[in-house]
Design an enzyme around this catalytic site. Structure first.
Site, PDB file in Angstrom:
ATOM      1  N   PHE A 150      -2.838  47.162  65.658  1.00 55.13           N
ATOM      2  CA  PHE A 150      -4.129  47.841  65.781  1.00 55.13           C
ATOM      3  C   PHE A 150      -4.622  47.617  67.199  1.00 55.13           C
ATOM      4  O   PHE A 150      -4.780  46.478  67.643  1.00 55.13           O
ATOM      5  CB  PHE A 150      -5.145  47.295  64.781  1.00 55.13           C
ATOM      6  CG  PHE A 150      -6.479  47.988  64.867  1.00 55.13           C
ATOM      7  CD1 PHE A 150      -6.690  49.190  64.201  1.00 55.13           C
ATOM      8  CD2 PHE A 150      -7.508  47.471  65.640  1.00 55.13           C
ATOM      9  CE1 PHE A 150      -7.916  49.849  64.290  1.00 55.13           C
ATOM     10  CE2 PHE A 150      -8.726  48.121  65.741  1.00 55.13           C
ATOM     11  CZ  PHE A 150      -8.931  49.314  65.066  1.00 55.13           C
ATOM     12  N   ASP A 159      -2.105  42.269  73.896  1.00 58.66           N
ATOM     13  CA  ASP A 159      -3.438  42.589  73.390  1.00 58.66           C
ATOM     14  C   ASP A 159      -4.030  41.323  72.762  1.00 58.66           C
ATOM     15  O   ASP A 159      -3.649  40.921  71.674  1.00 58.66           O
ATOM     16  CB  ASP A 159      -3.326  43.718  72.359  1.00 58.66           C
ATOM     17  CG  ASP A 159      -4.658  44.082  71.711  1.00 58.66           C
ATOM     18  OD1 ASP A 159      -5.619  43.298  71.820  1.00 58.66           O
ATOM     19  OD2 ASP A 159      -4.728  45.145  71.060  1.00 58.66           O
ATOM     20  N   LYS A 201     -14.095  40.857  72.162  1.00 55.93           N
ATOM     21  CA  LYS A 201     -14.675  40.098  71.062  1.00 55.93           C
ATOM     22  C   LYS A 201     -15.399  38.835  71.515  1.00 55.93           C
ATOM     23  O   LYS A 201     -16.521  38.893  71.968  1.00 55.93           O
ATOM     24  CB  LYS A 201     -13.623  39.824  69.989  1.00 55.93           C
ATOM     25  CG  LYS A 201     -13.237  41.103  69.211  1.00 55.93           C
ATOM     26  CD  LYS A 201     -12.433  40.806  67.986  1.00 55.93           C
ATOM     27  CE  LYS A 201     -12.067  42.099  67.242  1.00 55.93           C
ATOM     28  NZ  LYS A 201     -13.205  42.739  66.577  1.00 55.93           N
TER      29      LYS A 201
END
Length: 387
Positions: free
Chosen positions: A135, A221, A250
């Site tokens: 994702f 990532d 995040k």
């Protein structure tokens, strides 16, 4: 109208929200509109790195907001420069580009990887290889990069130039890299949204070797795994590899929107003036928040993250209905024969916030969650799982 009614009437119905309206919190405790207290094992999906309203974070944000809240990237600002310095020192990377989210960071990485390949080899060498079950974001390009068929509907046509291979299958990766001209391999070392599945270290090192032999960039990532979440500042440091590009977001600014692309030696000068940009990227308030977070993620805290992660795994071992516990550090996935959504709802009813990822329960507590609170929350989770 109450909060639920206002939300239903005026906010686009893109989320399956739990029936809770949070109004305040401190550290790893949250409180809803009715005053009910919850222990937070979700941190806004790995965002509130030091919990809610952390004192040092709050002081940094208030101080910066009271002097300069925004200037744009037409000018220099000290918080952004200091945050970039910290990230490079902790990662060994050379340069940083700041954006606002993980998806934006991954878009920047895709652009940079293709620019690198274009400059050296021409336009045809543009394919980005990602892993099945990955994702990478919700923009059109990062949806195309995401290796899950469920995300490849409704919004087409999607951009071309992405290919997907199974995780932990080195032979499949080698075949893919040799079948079409590739610019980069992009992968999460722990597939967070894909079920909190950590990649095999030998596989990751093998992918790095394949990339080096072909001058294909290795993009990691770390949107969710970065900033101390796995027990090292970045997860790739656990695997012993050296990426060409790293993305993160995040937890980096402790609750304010920020994303970053970190460039290694081979890529630090790929993007030139005018080839990429962001109005809000590196915003002084977000950057000041980031400095307050990143400065405190030191070796002692990372050791605590590893220790607490080990505690969770040991505590859950042998719990009825638990089939496996996955992840690294304080990024924990629980495979259970119960429906993950039902477990999350039962925990919430008893005052513990947990998340889900596919068919797994997911735990992403604050890096500094006090042990008594963690023990209380894990005790309740165990009772819910065993019931």
């Amino acid at each position: 109208m109450n909060t639920f009614e206002l939300d239903n009437q005026y906010i686009a119905h893109t989320y399956g929200r739990a029936p809770v309206a949070f109004v305040s919190g401190k550290g790893s405790e949250l409180f809803d509109e009715d005053g009910k207290r919850y222990i937070d094992l979700g941190t806004g999906i790995a965002v509130n790195a030091f919990g809610v309203s952390d004192d040092a974070w709050l002081a940094a944000v208030v101080r910066q907001a009271s002097t300069l809240q925004h200037a744009s990237n037409l000018y220099y600002t000290a918080p952004m420069a200091r945050l970039a310095q910290l990230l490079c020192e902790k990662s060994g990377m050379k340069k940083v580009f700041f954006g606002n989210s993980g998806a934006e960071a991954n878009e920047g990485a895709i652009k940079a990887a293709r620019k690198y390949a274009h400059d050296k080899y021409g336009e045809e060498r543009s394919t980005i290889v990602t892993l099945i079950n990955s994702f990478h974001g919700r923009t059109i390009a990062t949806l195309a990069a995401t290796g899950q068929d469920a995300f490849h509907t409704h919004f087409g046509p999607f951009p071309e130039g992405f290919a997907y291979v199974p995780a932990n299958d080195l032979a499949a990766m080698e075949r893919q890299l040799d079948s079409v001209p590739c610019a980069a391999v992009m992968m999460e070392l722990v597939q967070g949204e894909g079920g909190v599945c950590a990649l095999d270290p030998e596989y990751v090192r093998g992918v790095e070797a394949l990339c080096r032999a072909r001058d294909v960039l290795l993009v990691i990532d770390e949107v969710q795994t970065g900033n101390g979440r796995t027990g090292r500042y970045f997860a790739y440091q656990l695997y012993g590899v050296t990426p060409d590009i790293v993305t993160t977001a995040k937890g980096i600014a402790g609750g304010l929107p920020m994303g970053a692309v970190l460039f290694g030696e081979r890529t630090e000068n790929v993007l030139e003036k005018g080839q990429h940009g962001s109005t809000f990227g590196g915003n002084p308030v977000c950057a000041a928040a980031g400095v307050s977070v990143v400065e405190r993620i030191d070796d002692a805290l990372l050791a605590e993250v590893r220790k607490k992660g080990e505690y969770i795994r040991a505590a859950l071992e042998g719990t009825p209905h638990v089939k496996a516990v996955t992840g690294l550090g304080l990024m924990v996935g629980i495979e259970t024969d119960k429906a993950a959504a039902d477990v999350a709802a039962a925990c919430r009813e008893r005052g513990v916030i947990v998340l889900t990822a596919h068919d797994r329960v997911r735990l992403l507590p604050a890096l500094n969650i006090p042990m008594p609170l963690l023990e209380e929350a894990i005790g309740i989770l165990k009772e819910v799982l065993a019931a």
